[in-house]
Scaffold this motif. Structure first.
Motif, PDB file in Angstrom:
ATOM      1  N   TYR A   1       5.550   2.233  -8.979  1.00  0.00           N
ATOM      2  CA  TYR A   1       6.122   1.590  -7.803  1.00  0.00           C
ATOM      3  C   TYR A   1       6.317   0.080  -7.983  1.00  0.00           C
ATOM      4  O   TYR A   1       7.174  -0.504  -7.331  1.00  0.00           O
ATOM      5  CB  TYR A   1       5.234   1.828  -6.583  1.00  0.00           C
ATOM      6  N   VAL A   2       5.526  -0.540  -8.825  1.00  0.00           N
ATOM      7  CA  VAL A   2       5.574  -1.997  -9.000  1.00  0.00           C
ATOM      8  C   VAL A   2       5.733  -2.326 -10.477  1.00  0.00           C
ATOM      9  O   VAL A   2       4.969  -1.836 -11.314  1.00  0.00           O
ATOM     10  CB  VAL A   2       4.301  -2.675  -8.446  1.00  0.00           C
TER      11      VAL A   2
ATOM     12  N   THR B   1       0.850  -1.184   0.000  1.00  0.00           N
ATOM     13  CA  THR B   1       0.000   0.000   0.000  1.00  0.00           C
ATOM     14  C   THR B   1       0.887   1.236   0.000  1.00  0.00           C
ATOM     15  O   THR B   1       1.763   1.377   0.860  1.00  0.00           O
ATOM     16  CB  THR B   1      -0.924   0.040   1.235  1.00  0.00           C
ATOM     17  N   VAL B   2       0.688   2.107  -1.000  1.00  0.00           N
ATOM     18  CA  VAL B   2       1.425   3.374  -1.096  1.00  0.00           C
ATOM     19  C   VAL B   2       0.414   4.485  -1.344  1.00  0.00           C
ATOM     20  O   VAL B   2      -0.310   4.468  -2.343  1.00  0.00           O
ATOM     21  CB  VAL B   2       2.465   3.355  -2.235  1.00  0.00           C
ATOM     22  N   GLU B   3       0.363   5.432  -0.413  1.00  0.00           N
ATOM     23  CA  GLU B   3      -0.520   6.588  -0.568  1.00  0.00           C
ATOM     24  C   GLU B   3      -1.945   6.172  -0.943  1.00  0.00           C
ATOM     25  O   GLU B   3      -2.525   6.642  -1.925  1.00  0.00           O
ATOM     26  CB  GLU B   3       0.052   7.547  -1.612  1.00  0.00           C
ATOM     27  N   LYS B   4      -2.485   5.227  -0.187  1.00  0.00           N
ATOM     28  CA  LYS B   4      -3.866   4.753  -0.311  1.00  0.00           C
ATOM     29  C   LYS B   4      -4.125   3.888  -1.543  1.00  0.00           C
ATOM     30  O   LYS B   4      -5.254   3.442  -1.769  1.00  0.00           O
ATOM     31  CB  LYS B   4      -4.859   5.921  -0.284  1.00  0.00           C
ATOM     32  N   SER B   5      -3.095   3.641  -2.348  1.00  0.00           N
ATOM     33  CA  SER B   5      -3.232   2.721  -3.487  1.00  0.00           C
ATOM     34  C   SER B   5      -2.689   1.359  -3.090  1.00  0.00           C
ATOM     35  O   SER B   5      -1.640   1.268  -2.440  1.00  0.00           O
ATOM     36  CB  SER B   5      -2.474   3.251  -4.711  1.00  0.00           C
ATOM     37  N   GLU B   6      -3.402   0.295  -3.476  1.00  0.00           N
ATOM     38  CA  GLU B   6      -3.012  -1.055  -3.110  1.00  0.00           C
ATOM     39  C   GLU B   6      -2.512  -1.821  -4.331  1.00  0.00           C
ATOM     40  O   GLU B   6      -3.037  -1.668  -5.438  1.00  0.00           O
ATOM     41  CB  GLU B   6      -4.189  -1.799  -2.477  1.00  0.00           C
ATOM     42  N   TYR B   7      -1.474  -2.641  -4.101  1.00  0.00           N
ATOM     43  CA  TYR B   7      -0.880  -3.445  -5.159  1.00  0.00           C
ATOM     44  C   TYR B   7      -0.713  -4.874  -4.647  1.00  0.00           C
ATOM     45  O   TYR B   7      -0.181  -5.075  -3.549  1.00  0.00           O
ATOM     46  CB  TYR B   7       0.485  -2.887  -5.572  1.00  0.00           C
ATOM     47  N   HIS B   8      -1.169  -5.830  -5.443  1.00  0.00           N
ATOM     48  CA  HIS B   8      -0.974  -7.234  -5.095  1.00  0.00           C
ATOM     49  C   HIS B   8       0.325  -7.715  -5.747  1.00  0.00           C
ATOM     50  O   HIS B   8       0.486  -7.613  -6.969  1.00  0.00           O
ATOM     51  CB  HIS B   8      -2.169  -8.068  -5.554  1.00  0.00           C
ATOM     52  N   ILE B   9       1.224  -8.212  -4.951  1.00  0.00           N
ATOM     53  CA  ILE B   9       2.562  -8.587  -5.401  1.00  0.00           C
ATOM     54  C   ILE B   9       2.646 -10.094  -5.574  1.00  0.00           C
ATOM     55  O   ILE B   9       2.176 -10.864  -4.725  1.00  0.00           O
ATOM     56  CB  ILE B   9       3.627  -8.129  -4.379  1.00  0.00           C
TER      57      ILE B   9
END
Length: 307
Positions: free
Chosen positions: A136-137, A72-80
């Protein structure tokens, strides 16, 4: 350096934080002052690994080898997932954690320096046209060369604890970041129905070079039966997967024999052999000389020739 994880470290994982005194020296040395590591490590199957940083004062790189996690970066979510690269600049509050059912296996590096932003921009600009991945990803996929660079960086801390060893680590960090820029345009892998993803297999081998790895595990990673896996692998490479894995171990052993003063037994254990005598036999079979003779070569006490 940003607050490191307090995740309890199991035996097959590693975490190294560069001493503050060394960081100050790196910050002022002409070779390393532009870019230098502050900490790095390898977490295997990092169950319950979690981190929340509201203050982030360095740069963070994470490469996922296996399993899954969430960022989670600045309220954005990323599934890794396996093959994903996380690259976070300083000043970005963030949180991440390993998946509960499939905890990730990751390499990580905290780094700093006035040129760090330039390297991040260089990586970002390496993306090909039409690339819409997150800033970021990046889904890089599995690359054995990249795993090798991480392993080299981890291995650099074994050489010495003086400044020269850490200056070398700084150079390895620069090399790793430029390699990411090189392979990023190739991130989209097109896998044919019956193809074998050699990069994934070789990345697994590189990451487990200090352990034992059997055909069952390798075949499962390729989603093939052992018979079809070995057959396909040999068609593509001309050798067997276990033979290639053994050669990777011997390459690592040669590096340790060259770069450290560790005893033969310690080198043997570092590449996954509990029995130093058995390791010496395997080493001689591959290299033509014993580990002791190989080490003496660097002083000119013995020539490189088979007995």
């Amino acid at each position: 350096m940003s607050q490191p994880s307090k995740w309890p470290l199991p035996p097959e994982s590693s975490r190294f934080v560069v001493p503050r005194k060394i960081i100050d020296q790196l910050r002022h040395h002409p070779i390393s002052q532009d870019l230098y590591p502050m900490g790095f490590g390898y977490y295997k199957s990092a169950r319950n690994h979690t981190m929340l940083r509201r203050t982030h004062d360095d740069y963070l790189l994470i490469y996922c080898l296996d399993g899954a996690g969430k960022l989670t970066v600045e309220k954005s979510e990323y599934h890794i997932q396996a093959g994903d690269l996380i690259l976070l600049p300083r000043g970005k509050s963030h949180a991440y954690h390993a998946d509960h059912s499939q905890p990730w296996t990751i390499y990580w590096i905290h780094f700093a320096g006035p040129r760090a932003d330039d390297f991040i921009d260089y990586i970002a600009n390496s993306a090909g046209p039409g690339d819409n991945t997150s800033s970021y990803v990046t889904p890089l996929g599995m690359h054995s060369r990249l795993v090798g660079e991480f392993e080299a960086l981890l291995g650099s801390r074994q050489t010495s604890y003086d400044l020269n060893g850490f200056i070398h680590a700084s150079s390895l960090l620069r090399q790793l970041l430029t390699l990411i820029a090189e392979i990023r345009p190739l991130a989209r892998q097109q896998e044919a129905a019956n193809s074998l993803d050699l990069e994934r297999i070789h990345s697994l081998m590189q990451a487990r070079v200090h352990e034992q790895l059997d055909l069952d595990t390798l075949a499962a990673a390729a989603n093939l039966s052992k018979f079809h896996f070995v057959t396909k692998y040999k068609e593509l490479t001309g050798t067997t997967p276990i033979n290639h894995f053994i050669h990777l171990k011997i390459e690592k052993a040669c590096y340790l024999l060259d770069a450290t003063n560790n005893a033969i037994g310690e080198v043997s254990f570092a590449v996954g052999y509990d029995d130093a005598y058995y390791f010496s036999r395997i080493f001689k079979k591959v290299m033509g000389i014993s580990p002791t003779q190989y080490r003496r070569m660097r002083t000119g006490a013995v020539s490189y020739k088979a007995e």
